[in-house]
Design a protein around this motif. Structure first.
Motif, PDB file in Angstrom:
ATOM      1  N   ALA A 263      -8.193   1.243   7.484  1.00  0.00           N
ATOM      2  CA  ALA A 263      -8.011  -0.199   7.565  1.00  0.00           C
ATOM      3  C   ALA A 263      -6.793  -0.678   6.774  1.00  0.00           C
ATOM      4  CB  ALA A 263      -9.261  -0.903   7.044  1.00  0.00           C
ATOM      5  N   CYS A 264      -6.099   0.261   6.131  1.00  0.00           N
ATOM      6  CA  CYS A 264      -4.982  -0.102   5.261  1.00  0.00           C
ATOM      7  C   CYS A 264      -3.638   0.110   5.932  1.00  0.00           C
ATOM      8  CB  CYS A 264      -5.017   0.736   3.990  1.00  0.00           C
ATOM      9  SG  CYS A 264      -6.414   0.382   2.944  1.00  0.00           S
ATOM     10  N   GLU A 265      -2.702  -0.715   5.528  1.00  0.00           N
ATOM     11  CA  GLU A 265      -1.327  -0.600   5.994  1.00  0.00           C
ATOM     12  C   GLU A 265      -0.489   0.011   4.878  1.00  0.00           C
ATOM     13  OE1 GLU A 265       2.439  -3.446   7.176  1.00  0.00           O
ATOM     14  OE2 GLU A 265       0.507  -4.351   6.784  1.00  0.00           O
ATOM     15  N   PRO A 266       0.259   1.083   5.154  1.00  0.00           N
ATOM     16  CA  PRO A 266       1.167   1.636   4.137  1.00  0.00           C
ATOM     17  C   PRO A 266       2.299   0.648   3.851  1.00  0.00           C
ATOM     18  CG  PRO A 266       0.721   3.244   5.860  1.00  0.00           C
ATOM     19  CD  PRO A 266       0.185   1.931   6.338  1.00  0.00           C
ATOM     20  N   VAL A 267       2.552   0.404   2.573  1.00  0.00           N
ATOM     21  CA  VAL A 267       3.601  -0.526   2.143  1.00  0.00           C
ATOM     22  C   VAL A 267       4.401   0.099   1.006  1.00  0.00           C
ATOM     23  CG1 VAL A 267       2.316  -2.601   2.819  1.00  0.00           C
ATOM     24  CG2 VAL A 267       2.075  -1.690   0.508  1.00  0.00           C
ATOM     25  N   ASN A 268       5.438  -0.593   0.586  1.00  0.00           N
ATOM     26  CA  ASN A 268       6.261  -0.136  -0.534  1.00  0.00           C
ATOM     27  C   ASN A 268       6.284  -1.124  -1.695  1.00  0.00           C
ATOM     28  OD1 ASN A 268       7.141   2.322   0.598  1.00  0.00           O
ATOM     29  ND2 ASN A 268       8.593   1.211   1.877  1.00  0.00           N
ATOM     30  N   ASP A 269       5.403  -2.109  -1.693  1.00  0.00           N
ATOM     31  CA  ASP A 269       5.486  -3.133  -2.732  1.00  0.00           C
ATOM     32  C   ASP A 269       4.306  -3.155  -3.703  1.00  0.00           C
ATOM     33  OD1 ASP A 269       3.564  -4.095  -1.012  1.00  0.00           O
ATOM     34  OD2 ASP A 269       4.476  -6.064  -0.757  1.00  0.00           O
ATOM     35  N   LEU A 270       3.396  -2.210  -3.627  1.00  0.00           N
ATOM     36  CA  LEU A 270       2.262  -2.222  -4.560  1.00  0.00           C
ATOM     37  C   LEU A 270       2.688  -1.864  -5.978  1.00  0.00           C
ATOM     38  CD1 LEU A 270      -0.740  -0.760  -2.539  1.00  0.00           C
ATOM     39  CD2 LEU A 270      -0.341  -3.111  -3.266  1.00  0.00           C
ATOM     40  N   TRP A 271       3.590  -0.884  -6.121  1.00  0.00           N
ATOM     41  CA  TRP A 271       4.044  -0.522  -7.469  1.00  0.00           C
ATOM     42  C   TRP A 271       4.747  -1.698  -8.147  1.00  0.00           C
ATOM     43  CZ3 TRP A 271       3.080   2.224 -11.438  1.00  0.00           C
ATOM     44  CH2 TRP A 271       4.005   2.363 -12.465  1.00  0.00           C
ATOM     45  N   PRO A 272       5.726  -2.345  -7.523  1.00  0.00           N
ATOM     46  CA  PRO A 272       6.348  -3.506  -8.183  1.00  0.00           C
ATOM     47  C   PRO A 272       5.328  -4.604  -8.511  1.00  0.00           C
ATOM     48  CG  PRO A 272       7.665  -2.836  -6.305  1.00  0.00           C
ATOM     49  CD  PRO A 272       6.398  -2.043  -6.249  1.00  0.00           C
ATOM     50  N   SER A 273       4.368  -4.803  -7.649  1.00  0.00           N
ATOM     51  CA  SER A 273       3.347  -5.811  -7.898  1.00  0.00           C
ATOM     52  C   SER A 273       2.477  -5.430  -9.093  1.00  0.00           C
ATOM     53  CB  SER A 273       2.480  -5.979  -6.652  1.00  0.00           C
ATOM     54  OG  SER A 273       1.446  -6.885  -6.888  1.00  0.00           O
ATOM     55  N   LEU A 274       2.137  -4.157  -9.192  1.00  0.00           N
ATOM     56  CA  LEU A 274       1.338  -3.686 -10.329  1.00  0.00           C
ATOM     57  C   LEU A 274       2.104  -3.849 -11.632  1.00  0.00           C
ATOM     58  CD1 LEU A 274      -1.416  -2.324 -10.956  1.00  0.00           C
ATOM     59  CD2 LEU A 274      -0.200  -0.136 -10.878  1.00  0.00           C
ATOM     60  N   VAL A 275       3.389  -3.513 -11.617  1.00  0.00           N
ATOM     61  CA  VAL A 275       4.226  -3.668 -12.809  1.00  0.00           C
ATOM     62  C   VAL A 275       4.358  -5.135 -13.191  1.00  0.00           C
ATOM     63  CG1 VAL A 275       6.577  -3.379 -13.715  1.00  0.00           C
ATOM     64  CG2 VAL A 275       5.475  -1.504 -12.474  1.00  0.00           C
ATOM     65  N   GLU A 276       4.479  -5.994 -12.198  1.00  0.00           N
ATOM     66  CA  GLU A 276       4.581  -7.426 -12.475  1.00  0.00           C
ATOM     67  C   GLU A 276       3.298  -7.957 -13.108  1.00  0.00           C
ATOM     68  OE1 GLU A 276       4.761 -11.383  -9.773  1.00  0.00           O
ATOM     69  OE2 GLU A 276       6.284  -9.858  -9.346  1.00  0.00           O
ATOM     70  N   THR A 277       2.160  -7.449 -12.658  1.00  0.00           N
ATOM     71  CA  THR A 277       0.873  -7.906 -13.165  1.00  0.00           C
ATOM     72  C   THR A 277       0.549  -7.335 -14.542  1.00  0.00           C
ATOM     73  OG1 THR A 277       0.045  -8.100 -10.915  1.00  0.00           O
ATOM     74  CG2 THR A 277      -1.602  -8.018 -12.663  1.00  0.00           C
ATOM     75  N   LEU A 278       0.732  -6.019 -14.698  1.00  0.00           N
ATOM     76  CA  LEU A 278       0.307  -5.337 -15.929  1.00  0.00           C
ATOM     77  C   LEU A 278       1.423  -5.084 -16.925  1.00  0.00           C
ATOM     78  CD1 LEU A 278      -2.010  -2.542 -14.482  1.00  0.00           C
ATOM     79  CD2 LEU A 278      -2.680  -4.754 -15.417  1.00  0.00           C
TER      80      LEU A 278
END
Length: 98
Positions: free
Chosen positions: A10-25
């Motif tokens: 059900a998931c779409e492969p993307v390239n923006d999860l790492w930058p989002s995680l760094v922005e959050t944490l």
């Protein structure tokens, strides 16, 4: 958590999860979470598993590399791969920290 608990299909492969995680944490905490995922793989995993880091909670799991490839097309065979998984956005990213 068992492999069946995570539905990669059900998931779409993307390239923006790492930058989002760094922005959050922040960079240091994000890197620490990835190191912990790799530690889990080293302690409890095998060549047929890949560590999964849940972006919303920083929870960890091991998933089958074959399941990941079949459901997303991502090939995680080899050392040091970590799957970033967001259940909220139904996205997944494969990262290989250096």
């Amino acid at each position: 958590m068992s492999d069946s608990s995570v539905d990669f299909a059900a998931c779409e492969p993307v390239n923006d999860l790492w930058p989002s995680l760094v922005e959050t944490l922040g960079l240091e905490r994000s890197q620490r979470a990835v190191r912990q995922a790799l530690d889990l793989q080293a302690m409890s995993g095998s060549a047929a598993t890949v560590p999964v880091l849940f972006c919303e909670t920083c929870g960890l799991a091991l998933a089958s590399t074959d399941l990941l490839r079949e459901q997303t097309g991502l090939n995680s065979h080899g050392d040091r791969f970590v799957v970033l998984f967001s259940s909220r956005s139904a996205t997944v990213q494969l990262v290989c920290p250096t």
